[in-house]
Design a protein around this motif. Structure first.
Motif, PDB file in Angstrom:
ATOM      1  N   SER A  30     -66.747  28.461   4.682  1.00 13.59           N
ATOM      2  CA  SER A  30     -66.547  29.360   5.828  1.00 13.59           C
ATOM      3  C   SER A  30     -67.312  30.664   5.649  1.00 13.59           C
ATOM      4  CB  SER A  30     -65.049  29.651   6.001  1.00 13.59           C
ATOM      5  OG  SER A  30     -64.309  28.483   6.245  1.00 13.59           O
ATOM      6  N   LYS A  80     -63.779  27.738   8.910  1.00 10.82           N
ATOM      7  CA  LYS A  80     -63.805  28.629  10.069  1.00 10.82           C
ATOM      8  C   LYS A  80     -65.175  29.275  10.248  1.00 10.82           C
ATOM      9  CE  LYS A  80     -58.862  29.530   9.692  1.00 10.82           C
ATOM     10  NZ  LYS A  80     -57.775  30.530   9.689  1.00 10.82           N
ATOM     11  N   ASN A  81     -65.490  29.605  11.502  1.00 11.03           N
ATOM     12  CA  ASN A  81     -66.778  30.243  11.784  1.00 11.03           C
ATOM     13  C   ASN A  81     -66.648  31.763  11.772  1.00 11.03           C
ATOM     14  OD1 ASN A  81     -65.550  30.938  14.212  1.00 11.03           O
ATOM     15  ND2 ASN A  81     -66.834  29.607  15.467  1.00 11.03           N
ATOM     16  N   HIS A  82     -67.691  32.443  12.223  1.00  6.70           N
ATOM     17  CA  HIS A  82     -67.715  33.905  12.172  1.00  6.70           C
ATOM     18  C   HIS A  82     -66.673  34.554  13.076  1.00  6.70           C
ATOM     19  CE1 HIS A  82     -70.112  32.834  15.650  1.00  6.70           C
ATOM     20  NE2 HIS A  82     -70.021  34.068  16.086  1.00  6.70           N
ATOM     21  N   LYS A 121     -62.576  30.942  14.118  1.00  9.03           N
ATOM     22  CA  LYS A 121     -62.130  29.723  14.782  1.00  9.03           C
ATOM     23  C   LYS A 121     -62.359  28.520  13.871  1.00  9.03           C
ATOM     24  CE  LYS A 121     -63.061  26.841  18.866  1.00  9.03           C
ATOM     25  NZ  LYS A 121     -61.634  26.644  19.199  1.00  9.03           N
ATOM     26  N   THR A 122     -61.384  27.636  13.795  1.00 12.12           N
ATOM     27  CA  THR A 122     -61.522  26.420  12.999  1.00 12.12           C
ATOM     28  C   THR A 122     -62.536  25.495  13.664  1.00 12.12           C
ATOM     29  OG1 THR A 122     -59.250  26.528  12.156  1.00 12.12           O
ATOM     30  CG2 THR A 122     -60.337  24.387  12.094  1.00 12.12           C
ATOM     31  N   ILE A 123     -63.601  25.157  12.934  1.00  9.82           N
ATOM     32  CA  ILE A 123     -64.652  24.310  13.500  1.00  9.82           C
ATOM     33  C   ILE A 123     -64.795  22.977  12.771  1.00  9.82           C
ATOM     34  CG2 ILE A 123     -66.000  26.241  14.410  1.00  9.82           C
ATOM     35  CD1 ILE A 123     -67.815  25.905  11.886  1.00  9.82           C
ATOM     36  N   TYR A 164     -67.956  33.568   8.242  1.00  6.52           N
ATOM     37  CA  TYR A 164     -66.564  33.979   8.378  1.00  6.52           C
ATOM     38  C   TYR A 164     -66.294  35.233   7.561  1.00  6.52           C
ATOM     39  CZ  TYR A 164     -61.478  33.798   7.746  1.00  6.52           C
ATOM     40  OH  TYR A 164     -60.130  34.115   7.683  1.00  6.52           O
ATOM     41  N   SER A 192     -73.766  20.843  15.596  1.00  5.10           N
ATOM     42  CA  SER A 192     -72.859  21.617  14.758  1.00  5.10           C
ATOM     43  C   SER A 192     -72.843  21.106  13.327  1.00  5.10           C
ATOM     44  CB  SER A 192     -71.431  21.563  15.322  1.00  5.10           C
ATOM     45  OG  SER A 192     -71.376  22.129  16.607  1.00  5.10           O
ATOM     46  N   ASP A 198     -76.285  22.122  10.309  1.00  5.09           N
ATOM     47  CA  ASP A 198     -76.254  23.268   9.409  1.00  5.09           C
ATOM     48  C   ASP A 198     -75.005  23.230   8.540  1.00  5.09           C
ATOM     49  OD1 ASP A 198     -77.343  25.775   8.442  1.00  5.09           O
ATOM     50  OD2 ASP A 198     -75.649  26.716   9.437  1.00  5.09           O
ATOM     51  N   LEU A 199     -73.906  22.819   9.134  1.00  2.47           N
ATOM     52  CA  LEU A 199     -72.642  22.732   8.410  1.00  2.47           C
ATOM     53  C   LEU A 199     -72.768  21.804   7.206  1.00  2.47           C
ATOM     54  CD1 LEU A 199     -69.580  23.207   8.157  1.00  2.47           C
ATOM     55  CD2 LEU A 199     -69.253  21.377   9.829  1.00  2.47           C
ATOM     56  N   LEU A 255     -70.844  30.382   6.367  1.00  2.00           N
ATOM     57  CA  LEU A 255     -71.111  30.214   7.796  1.00  2.00           C
ATOM     58  C   LEU A 255     -70.863  31.495   8.583  1.00  2.00           C
ATOM     59  CD1 LEU A 255     -69.506  26.686   8.345  1.00  2.00           C
ATOM     60  CD2 LEU A 255     -71.939  27.223   8.276  1.00  2.00           C
TER      61      LEU A 255
END
Length: 262
Positions: A253, A214-216, A219-221, A258, A85, A88-89, A256
């Motif tokens: 976000s 947050k992701n797509h 959700k908080t990642i 969002y 995770s 890429d982040l 990514l």
């Protein structure tokens, strides 16, 4: 494992053997008996049993109760997910972290939830002589750190209770939240505002502003935080910092996937 790869380095024998056990199980289609492991590694069954019992205690390996065979545990999956995770982040977030750090000349962190703790996966140091002492891979509790609280705010109440129960709520400073009722109230406010403060909760003299990534799926990642000494992170500056930290987290976000529907 390449036996000669680290031959010039001093190894801890028990640790090396434990790693060999996990590697053998993985190569053996994630299933191996005590006898197979013993024969393959050239170790006695009693030695293998002692090592594998320890690996079981930490959830790196588990024994199928029906077949008696050993398989790799969920702890490895969890750790792998953190690494996967973060890859890429980190590449997406880094330029934005640098920009934020340079604007205020303060330390900026990128962090994920790993088990019950926060783990820092990226850091941009302050350019000033007085800076935050931290390192990539370092861990902290969730309930008393800015980035930890924004990560908790993205979880369900039962998930929060489970995490905090596992770590306890040690009081690091007079400002540390040390009971669940106060924490839940704080998390509700964070979820509504979209950012969190750490006002000398884990260390006297240290302040921090954090916001969620947050992701797509919304959700908080992950989370980012900007930290500095109290003489620089003043009450007057907190509002401006909050706006910019939230904006930086929002930009990450969006990159990514969002979708902002507000």
């Amino acid at each position: 494992m390449d036996a000669n790869k680290h031959s010039s380095r001093k190894q801890i024998q028990s640790l090396a053997r434990a790693i060999q056990i996990m590697e053998f199980i993985a190569k053996n289609h994630n299933s191996a008996s005590l006898t197979q492991i013993s024969q393959n590694l050239g170790l006695s069954k009693s030695t293998v049993h002692g090592l594998i019992t320890t690996l079981e205690d930490f959830n790196y390996v588990y024994q199928d109760q029906v077949t008696g065979l050993y398989q790799l545990g969920l702890k490895l999956f969890e750790m792998g997910q953190v690494v996967y995770s973060s890859m890429d982040l980190r590449s997406v977030a880094y330029p934005i972290l640098v920009e934020l750090s340079e604007k205020y000349q303060e330390t900026v962190h990128l962090a994920l939830l790993s088990g019950p703790e926060v783990v820092y996966v990226e850091k941009v140091d302050s350019s000033r002589s007085v800076r935050i002492i931290s390192q990539i891979g370092g861990r902290n509790p969730t309930y008393c750190t800015g980035v930890g609280k924004v990560l908790l705010a993205g979880l369900t109440e039962s998930e929060v209770e489970k995490i905090v129960k596992s770590t306890g709520m040690k009081k690091f400073t007079p400002n540390t939240i040390d009971n669940m009722t106060r924490l839940k109230k704080c998390l509700a406010e964070i979820a509504q505002k979209g950012y969190a403060y750490d006002l000398e909760e884990i260390e006297i003299g240290l302040r921090c502003v954090a916001a969620p990534i947050k992701n797509h799926l919304g959700k908080t990642i992950a989370g980012i935080s900007l930290s500095g000494p109290t003489n620089r992170i003043t009450d007057e500056l907190l509002t401006t910092l909050s706006t910019d930290v939230v904006a930086a987290a929002h930009r990450i976000s969006i990159k990514l996937g969002y979708k902002d529907i507000s």
